[in-house]
Structure formats: structure tokens, C-alpha cells
Design an enzyme around this catalytic site. Structure first.
Site, PDB file in Angstrom:
ATOM      1  N   GLU A  80      -5.243  -4.946  10.745  1.00 50.60           N
ATOM      2  CA  GLU A  80      -4.290  -3.853  10.860  1.00 50.60           C
ATOM      3  C   GLU A  80      -4.576  -3.052  12.131  1.00 50.60           C
ATOM      4  OE1 GLU A  80      -2.365  -2.686   6.915  1.00 50.60           O
ATOM      5  OE2 GLU A  80      -4.116  -1.442   7.185  1.00 50.60           O
ATOM      6  N   SER A 123       3.353  -1.776  10.239  1.00 50.07           N
ATOM      7  CA  SER A 123       4.805  -1.789  10.494  1.00 50.07           C
ATOM      8  C   SER A 123       5.504  -3.079  10.058  1.00 50.07           C
ATOM      9  CB  SER A 123       5.091  -1.505  11.980  1.00 50.07           C
ATOM     10  OG  SER A 123       4.679  -0.191  12.296  1.00 50.07           O
ATOM     11  N   HIS A 143      -9.659   0.866   5.146  1.00 46.96           N
ATOM     12  CA  HIS A 143      -8.391   1.195   5.809  1.00 46.96           C
ATOM     13  C   HIS A 143      -8.654   2.259   6.878  1.00 46.96           C
ATOM     14  CE1 HIS A 143      -4.334   2.624   6.500  1.00 46.96           C
ATOM     15  NE2 HIS A 143      -3.903   1.514   5.938  1.00 46.96           N
ATOM     16  N   ASN A 150       0.863  -1.180   0.000  1.00 48.66           N
ATOM     17  CA  ASN A 150       0.000   0.000   0.000  1.00 48.66           C
ATOM     18  C   ASN A 150       0.904   1.236   0.000  1.00 48.66           C
ATOM     19  OD1 ASN A 150      -1.812   2.060   0.533  1.00 48.66           O
ATOM     20  ND2 ASN A 150      -2.352   1.361   2.605  1.00 48.66           N
ATOM     21  N   TRP A 151       0.995   1.867  -1.155  1.00 48.46           N
ATOM     22  CA  TRP A 151       1.902   3.022  -1.279  1.00 48.46           C
ATOM     23  C   TRP A 151       1.346   4.281  -0.615  1.00 48.46           C
ATOM     24  CZ3 TRP A 151       4.463   3.309  -6.820  1.00 48.46           C
ATOM     25  CH2 TRP A 151       5.258   2.164  -7.001  1.00 48.46           C
ATOM     26  N   LYS A 152       0.056   4.262  -0.308  1.00 52.59           N
ATOM     27  CA  LYS A 152      -0.618   5.470   0.217  1.00 52.59           C
ATOM     28  C   LYS A 152      -0.353   6.647  -0.731  1.00 52.59           C
ATOM     29  CE  LYS A 152      -0.275   3.406   4.722  1.00 52.59           C
ATOM     30  NZ  LYS A 152      -0.243   3.548   6.165  1.00 52.59           N
ATOM     31  N   GLY A 166       2.457   2.471  10.944  1.00 53.49           N
ATOM     32  CA  GLY A 166       3.444   3.540  10.875  1.00 53.49           C
ATOM     33  C   GLY A 166       4.185   3.828  12.175  1.00 53.49           C
TER      34      GLY A 166
END
Ligand code: PGA
Length: 280
Positions: A199, A244, A129, A7-9, A205
């Protein structure tokens, strides 16, 4: 088969995309035997999807040329169906979007529908998400509608669930996750493959990941809730972990019973790290 989704966001530029793809292809070919057994996808920003799809199709065409050459055949010897099957089978990287709207079209400025992302080459869409839930006020009801729309357009939804730190500290996470799952999955929906990504919000993060037994507990819960509530889908259920994930922890997470893949954020931006995670 394990599934690794990046997931590149809201990251990356076209210049970086070129470099990412060529480094990914190099790394993939160096580890072809192991990686061709793995389902790998990335979810870049929507604006890059079409371009990346074209690059990956070009890569598959090159592989087709090589194979034909090795067999001493000519491209004219193959039917359109054979070429198509080859391109699907030998494609090394699938694509997903990071979200889609629940309607197919209409006055929804800035949104993009499941039908559109399908047209642009996506097989997956991340839905629910926690960054969408938090920044765009997405409720379980809206997410359920999005999942329905994705399924109607033959897109596999990657359904995200996760509890906050406060919920975990109250030890109410299993209850919370069960409710989130039941409210998010649309009733009666038919899944060709059902992907649920656990998640925990407090892990995304932050570099903090739950203990293996905590992930196992949730994966087990997801499987039993699905078995009880969505029995028609459970045969194709995959539980992914996200939050993470790194080159250092991927192998340990993948060794957890009931975990069959990873949803990787930051570490997917570096193709060498992403490949290493896929190899874990
Ligand atoms: P992270 O993000 O790997 O950067 O923690 C994961 C995600 O949000 O899907």
C-alpha cells in the site's frame, strides 16, 4: 483464489451496516458462481464485529435450511460437525479487525487483543497499516509482535507495507520495502497463509495509483524477499495491492502478475462497488 479485503477504517453506523449487509448478500447471490470462488472479507470498526458476525451466521443458516429443503432432508439428519462444516464452507463473508494489541490481556486501556478478535469471529487482522504507523507511532518491532500474537491466535495477519512519496521520488523504495518487510515479519513465525499488502502511502485515499509495472516490480520483490528470508511460509504467500482501488482500476490491478488480491478502503463502504471489485 483471489482475496478481496475491505478496510472500512473509522466509518459506518449500525443503521448503515444493516443496509450494507443486505445489499451485499443480494449482490453476492446475483453473482454466486463467480463470487463463491473468491475469498472476501471486511474489516469494520471493532464495535460492529460481533453484530456483523451474527448477521453472516444467520445468512449461512438460511443457506443451510434451503439446501436441506432441496435435498428433502431435515436438520436433525445432520450431525453437529456437518452443520459446523457447512457454516464454515458456505459463509459468504469473513471478518477482520483493523488492528490488535500484541499482548493477550493487561492494563492497555482502549486496546483489544488478537484473542478477543478471534472470539468475536475474525479470521483476519490488518497490521502495520500506514495510518496506524503514523497516528499511533507503531514501529516495525511493535508490528512484528502483533503479527506473532495474531498467528498464536490463529488469525491471518494482513501485513501492510508501503513507501512515502519522498522515498519513491528518491528511487529508494525497493530498498525501503525490503527492509520494512524483513523487520516486520517475526523471525521463525509459522504462517498458514501469509498475506502481504503493498500500500504505497502516496496512493491511499488520493485517487493516484502506481503504474502496473511499478506494482509488478514490488510484488516481485516481496515474493523474492519472502522466498529468501521466510522459505517456510512462501508456499502460501499472497500479495495484495491497496491504495485508491476502485471499480475502474480493480481488473487491471488484478491482472498484474504476482498480485492475488486487493485491500480496498473507501470503495468497500459501498456494497455494490465492493461486489463489482470482487467480480473484477
Ligand atoms: P483507499 O484506502 O482505498 O481509500 O485508498 C486503502 C487503505 O488504506 O487500505
Amino acid at each position: 483464489m483471489k482475496t478481496i479485503i475491505g478496510n472500512w477504517k473509522m466509518n459506518g453506523s449500525f443503521e448503515e451496516v444493516d443496509s450494507w449487509i443486505s445489499r451485499f448478500i443480494r449482490g453476492f447471490d446475483q453473482n454466486y458462481k463467480q463470487l463463491s470462488k473468491c475469498e472476501i472479507a471486511i474489516c469494520p470498526p471493532n464495535i460492529m464485529l460481533d453484530y456483523i458476525d451474527g448477521e453472516i451466521i444467520n445468512d449461512s443458516l438460511k443457506r443451510l435450511d434451503q439446501e436441506i429443503l432441496q435435498k428433502g432432508q431435515k436438520i436433525d439428519d445432520l450431525s453437529a460437525d456437518e452443520i459446523n462444516d457447512f457454516l464454515i464452507e458456505k459463509r459468504i463473508l469473513k471478518l477482520g479487525a483493523q488492528d490488535c494489541h500484541h499482548e493477550e490481556s493487561g492494563a492497555y486501556t482502549g486496546d483489544i487483543s488478537a484473542k478477543m478478535i478471534k472470539e468475536v469471529g475474525c479470521d483476519y487482522v490488518i497490521l502495520g497499516h500506514c495510518e496506524r504507523r503514523r497516528n499511533h507511532n507503531e514501529s516495525d518491532t511493535v508490528i512484528a509482535k502483533k503479527i506473532k500474537s495474531a498467528l498464536e491466535n490463529q488469525i491471518i495477519p494482513v501485513i501492510c507495507l508501503g513507501e512515502s512519496k519522498a522515498v519513491r521520488e528518491k528511487k529508494d523504495h525497493l530498498n525501503f520495502l525490503k527492509n520494512q518487510l524483513i523487520k516486520t515479519v517475526p523471525t521463525g513465525a509459522k504462517f498458514s497463509k501469509m498475506i502481504i499488502a503493498y500500500e504505497p502511502i502516496w496512493s491511499i485515499g488520493t485517487g493516484i495509483i502506481p503504474k502496473a509495472k511499478e506494482i509488478a516490480e514490488v510484488a516481485n520483490l516481496i515474493k523474492s524477499v519472502c522466498k529468501e528470508n521466510f522459505p517456510e511460509s512462501v508456499g502460501n504467500l499472497q500479495v495484495l495491492y491497496g491504495g485508491s482501488v476502485s471499480t475502474k482500476n480493480a481488473a487491471n490491478i488484478l491482472a498484474i502478475p504476482d498480485i492475488s488480491g486487493l485491500l480496498v478502503g473507501k470503495a468497500s463502504l459501498n456494497p455494490e462497488d465492493f461486489i463489482e471489485i470482487c467480480l473484477s
